[in-house]
Design a protein around this motif. Structure first.
Motif, PDB file in Angstrom:
ATOM      1  N   ALA A 106      55.540  -0.836 -57.084  1.00  0.00           N
ATOM      2  CA  ALA A 106      55.787   0.519 -57.570  1.00  0.00           C
ATOM      3  C   ALA A 106      57.144   1.032 -57.119  1.00  0.00           C
ATOM      4  CB  ALA A 106      54.672   1.450 -57.081  1.00  0.00           C
ATOM      5  N   ALA A 107      57.481   0.761 -55.865  1.00  0.00           N
ATOM      6  CA  ALA A 107      58.762   1.221 -55.329  1.00  0.00           C
ATOM      7  C   ALA A 107      59.940   0.522 -56.013  1.00  0.00           C
ATOM      8  CB  ALA A 107      58.814   0.965 -53.823  1.00  0.00           C
ATOM      9  N   LEU A 108      59.780  -0.755 -56.352  1.00  0.00           N
ATOM     10  CA  LEU A 108      60.834  -1.483 -57.059  1.00  0.00           C
ATOM     11  C   LEU A 108      61.086  -0.882 -58.435  1.00  0.00           C
ATOM     12  CD1 LEU A 108      59.977  -5.212 -56.200  1.00  0.00           C
ATOM     13  CD2 LEU A 108      61.904  -3.868 -55.341  1.00  0.00           C
ATOM     14  N   ILE A 109      60.009  -0.552 -59.142  1.00  0.00           N
ATOM     15  CA  ILE A 109      60.153   0.075 -60.464  1.00  0.00           C
ATOM     16  C   ILE A 109      60.884   1.403 -60.338  1.00  0.00           C
ATOM     17  CG2 ILE A 109      58.914   1.068 -62.425  1.00  0.00           C
ATOM     18  CD1 ILE A 109      56.671  -0.951 -61.865  1.00  0.00           C
ATOM     19  N   ALA A 110      60.476   2.203 -59.357  1.00  0.00           N
ATOM     20  CA  ALA A 110      61.109   3.514 -59.165  1.00  0.00           C
ATOM     21  C   ALA A 110      62.586   3.365 -58.817  1.00  0.00           C
ATOM     22  CB  ALA A 110      60.376   4.279 -58.060  1.00  0.00           C
ATOM     23  N   ALA A 111      62.912   2.374 -57.972  1.00  0.00           N
ATOM     24  CA  ALA A 111      64.304   2.162 -57.570  1.00  0.00           C
ATOM     25  C   ALA A 111      65.160   1.748 -58.760  1.00  0.00           C
ATOM     26  CB  ALA A 111      64.370   1.104 -56.467  1.00  0.00           C
ATOM     27  N   LEU A 112      64.602   0.911 -59.641  1.00  0.00           N
ATOM     28  CA  LEU A 112      65.349   0.463 -60.821  1.00  0.00           C
ATOM     29  C   LEU A 112      65.557   1.598 -61.815  1.00  0.00           C
ATOM     30  CD1 LEU A 112      63.696  -3.014 -61.308  1.00  0.00           C
ATOM     31  CD2 LEU A 112      66.128  -2.606 -60.903  1.00  0.00           C
ATOM     32  N   ALA A 117      68.227   3.710 -60.403  1.00  0.00           N
ATOM     33  CA  ALA A 117      69.525   3.030 -60.542  1.00  0.00           C
ATOM     34  C   ALA A 117      70.040   3.129 -61.975  1.00  0.00           C
ATOM     35  CB  ALA A 117      69.395   1.570 -60.122  1.00  0.00           C
ATOM     36  N   ARG A 118      69.123   3.020 -62.934  1.00  0.00           N
ATOM     37  CA  ARG A 118      69.506   3.112 -64.349  1.00  0.00           C
ATOM     38  C   ARG A 118      70.038   4.508 -64.672  1.00  0.00           C
ATOM     39  NH1 ARG A 118      71.148   3.854 -68.577  1.00  0.00           N
ATOM     40  NH2 ARG A 118      70.616   2.955 -70.612  1.00  0.00           N
ATOM     41  N   LYS A 119      69.432   5.518 -64.118  1.00  0.00           N
ATOM     42  CA  LYS A 119      69.876   6.890 -64.376  1.00  0.00           C
ATOM     43  C   LYS A 119      71.259   7.147 -63.782  1.00  0.00           C
ATOM     44  CE  LYS A 119      65.228   8.912 -64.510  1.00  0.00           C
ATOM     45  NZ  LYS A 119      64.262   9.799 -63.794  1.00  0.00           N
ATOM     46  N   ASN A 120      71.526   6.533 -62.639  1.00  0.00           N
ATOM     47  CA  ASN A 120      72.785   6.788 -61.935  1.00  0.00           C
ATOM     48  C   ASN A 120      73.919   5.869 -62.366  1.00  0.00           C
ATOM     49  OD1 ASN A 120      71.501   8.761 -60.407  1.00  0.00           O
ATOM     50  ND2 ASN A 120      70.920   7.309 -58.790  1.00  0.00           N
ATOM     51  N   ARG A 121      73.618   4.929 -63.264  1.00  0.00           N
ATOM     52  CA  ARG A 121      74.628   3.951 -63.657  1.00  0.00           C
ATOM     53  C   ARG A 121      75.144   4.287 -65.052  1.00  0.00           C
ATOM     54  NH1 ARG A 121      72.304  -0.007 -62.122  1.00  0.00           N
ATOM     55  NH2 ARG A 121      73.613  -1.153 -60.676  1.00  0.00           N
ATOM     56  N   GLN A 122      76.447   4.224 -65.218  1.00  0.00           N
ATOM     57  CA  GLN A 122      77.045   4.436 -66.519  1.00  0.00           C
ATOM     58  C   GLN A 122      76.991   3.124 -67.295  1.00  0.00           C
ATOM     59  OE1 GLN A 122      81.007   5.943 -66.035  1.00  0.00           O
ATOM     60  NE2 GLN A 122      80.318   8.029 -65.598  1.00  0.00           N
ATOM     61  N   SER A 123      76.348   3.160 -68.461  1.00  0.00           N
ATOM     62  CA  SER A 123      76.194   1.947 -69.260  1.00  0.00           C
ATOM     63  C   SER A 123      77.544   1.502 -69.830  1.00  0.00           C
ATOM     64  CB  SER A 123      75.207   2.190 -70.405  1.00  0.00           C
ATOM     65  OG  SER A 123      75.125   1.058 -71.228  1.00  0.00           O
ATOM     66  N   GLU A 141      70.659  -6.958 -61.353  1.00  0.00           N
ATOM     67  CA  GLU A 141      70.264  -5.543 -61.425  1.00  0.00           C
ATOM     68  C   GLU A 141      71.082  -4.808 -62.476  1.00  0.00           C
ATOM     69  OE1 GLU A 141      70.439  -1.448 -58.748  1.00  0.00           O
ATOM     70  OE2 GLU A 141      70.802  -3.383 -57.785  1.00  0.00           O
ATOM     71  N   ASP A 142      72.379  -5.052 -62.494  1.00  0.00           N
ATOM     72  CA  ASP A 142      73.262  -4.395 -63.456  1.00  0.00           C
ATOM     73  C   ASP A 142      72.882  -4.771 -64.884  1.00  0.00           C
ATOM     74  OD1 ASP A 142      75.586  -2.736 -64.026  1.00  0.00           O
ATOM     75  OD2 ASP A 142      76.587  -4.587 -64.636  1.00  0.00           O
ATOM     76  N   GLY A 176      61.976   0.808 -66.578  1.00  0.00           N
ATOM     77  CA  GLY A 176      61.758  -0.267 -65.619  1.00  0.00           C
ATOM     78  C   GLY A 176      61.213  -1.537 -66.235  1.00  0.00           C
ATOM     79  N   TYR A 177      61.129  -1.607 -67.580  1.00  0.00           N
ATOM     80  CA  TYR A 177      60.653  -2.794 -68.286  1.00  0.00           C
ATOM     81  C   TYR A 177      61.501  -3.022 -69.534  1.00  0.00           C
ATOM     82  CZ  TYR A 177      56.494  -3.183 -65.388  1.00  0.00           C
ATOM     83  OH  TYR A 177      55.651  -3.358 -64.317  1.00  0.00           O
ATOM     84  N   LEU A 178      61.653  -4.281 -69.919  1.00  0.00           N
ATOM     85  CA  LEU A 178      62.377  -4.615 -71.143  1.00  0.00           C
ATOM     86  C   LEU A 178      61.379  -4.862 -72.267  1.00  0.00           C
ATOM     87  CD1 LEU A 178      65.135  -7.094 -69.859  1.00  0.00           C
ATOM     88  CD2 LEU A 178      65.252  -4.608 -70.087  1.00  0.00           C
ATOM     89  N   GLU A 179      61.584  -4.170 -73.360  1.00  0.00           N
ATOM     90  CA  GLU A 179      60.750  -4.381 -74.536  1.00  0.00           C
ATOM     91  C   GLU A 179      61.458  -5.351 -75.481  1.00  0.00           C
ATOM     92  OE1 GLU A 179      58.034  -2.947 -73.981  1.00  0.00           O
ATOM     93  OE2 GLU A 179      58.655  -1.461 -72.504  1.00  0.00           O
ATOM     94  N   LYS A 180      60.738  -5.811 -76.527  1.00  0.00           N
ATOM     95  CA  LYS A 180      61.304  -6.805 -77.443  1.00  0.00           C
ATOM     96  C   LYS A 180      62.584  -6.318 -78.099  1.00  0.00           C
ATOM     97  CE  LYS A 180      57.502  -9.823 -78.824  1.00  0.00           C
ATOM     98  NZ  LYS A 180      56.743 -10.369 -79.979  1.00  0.00           N
TER      99      LYS A 180
END
Length: 280
Positions: free
Chosen positions: A25-31, A34-40, A148-149, A160-164
């Motif tokens: 659960a903590a790994l999902i939350a951390a990712l 991280a996604r919110k704080n990272r500029q794509s 991670e990036d 926190g998950y990749l869909e098709k």
């Protein structure tokens, strides 16, 4: 210690269906954070492929640590080996915390961690234990940062998950027809979605990439520690036998053993050199 605030927050914010233990659960939350704080920056899978050589260096480093903990050399680490040897990789935790880390890495629930799953132990350190993460070897840090990036860039929904569809978008390039991209993404998705849940977790993504990278860059001729030790012992015995044969030969007599002694000395020197390399 693991970041207790992150763990508690993750348990409250993630559904049990997608997080089997507090660390998951903590790994999902951390990712997600991280996604919110990272500029794509629009990373594609082809661009990720170019980083495979750097990732290979990190995965090879992880395998050296794996061999340190695999006490009986059976190519898996059980709970006893992990809990008694985890301090060697900086995990000085309470037994219950170590069990949670072990369970998080044991992705197939076999009660053993294999050579591919072991990298997940370092994911826990990297994402949830900043004070330990700074002590990780640079090669491992670089590899985990690349993965991670990439995952955060591909995870457009930031759940926190990749869909098709997200995998298909990651594979899409200007020169690849849409139908070919979909066929390739469907195949890749099936390979990475180990549990058949319909979503690729970060752990599945990482292990899938590890297998791809090591299939390409692992040296098939590279000896494991046991093989190297056996080879060096065989060479030592050969040199000793040839030396004894030379000492037993009459003075002034040049036998086939004398010629062999020269070759044996060369072999012995080679074995000594290998020991220096292994110990460096």
């Amino acid at each position: 210690m693991l970041n207790k605030y992150k763990v508690r927050s993750a348990i409250m914010g993630c559904s049990a269906s997608r997080a089997s233990n507090p660390i998951d659960a903590a790994l999902i939350a951390a990712l997600i954070e991280a996604r919110k704080n990272r500029q794509s920056h629009g990373l594609t899978f082809n661009e990720l492929l170019l980083k495979f050589p750097k990732m290979a260096a990190g995965f090879k480093k992880v395998r050296k640590y794996f061999n340190m903990l695999d006490l009986n050399g059976d190519h898996v680490i059980d709970m006893r080996e992990f809990t008694t040897q985890a301090h060697k990789i900086g995990l000085d935790m309470k037994p219950e915390d170590l069990k949670n880390v072990f369970d998080a890495a044991d992705i197939d629930h076999s009660m053993e961690i294999d050579v591919f799953e072991f990298v997940l132990v370092f994911v826990v350190i990297h994402l949830l234990s900043p004070e330990r993460a700074v002590a990780l070897p640079e090669e491992i840090q670089t590899t985990l940062e690349i993965v991670e990036d990439a995952f955060c860039c591909f995870d457009a929904s930031a759940d926190g998950y990749l869909e098709k569809e997200e995998v298909q978008n990651a594979l899409c390039t200007a020169t690849t027809p849409g139908r070919a991209t979909k066929a390739l993404s469907d195949k890749l998705f099936a390979q990475l979605d180990f549990d058949g849940s319909g979503g690729i977790s970060f752990k599945e993504f990482l292990i899938g990439l590890e297998k791809m990278v090591m299939e390409e860059y692992e040296d098939p001729d590279e000896e494991d520690p046991e093989q190297a030790a056996a080879r060096l012992e065989e060479e030592r015995q050969l040199v000793a036998a040839l030396w004894q044969q030379q000492q037993a030969a009459p003075a002034g007599h040049i036998s086939s053993g004398g010629g062999g002694s020269k070759r044996g000395s060369s072999t012995g020197h080679k074995g000594h050199h290998a020991t220096i390399i292994d110990g460096s």
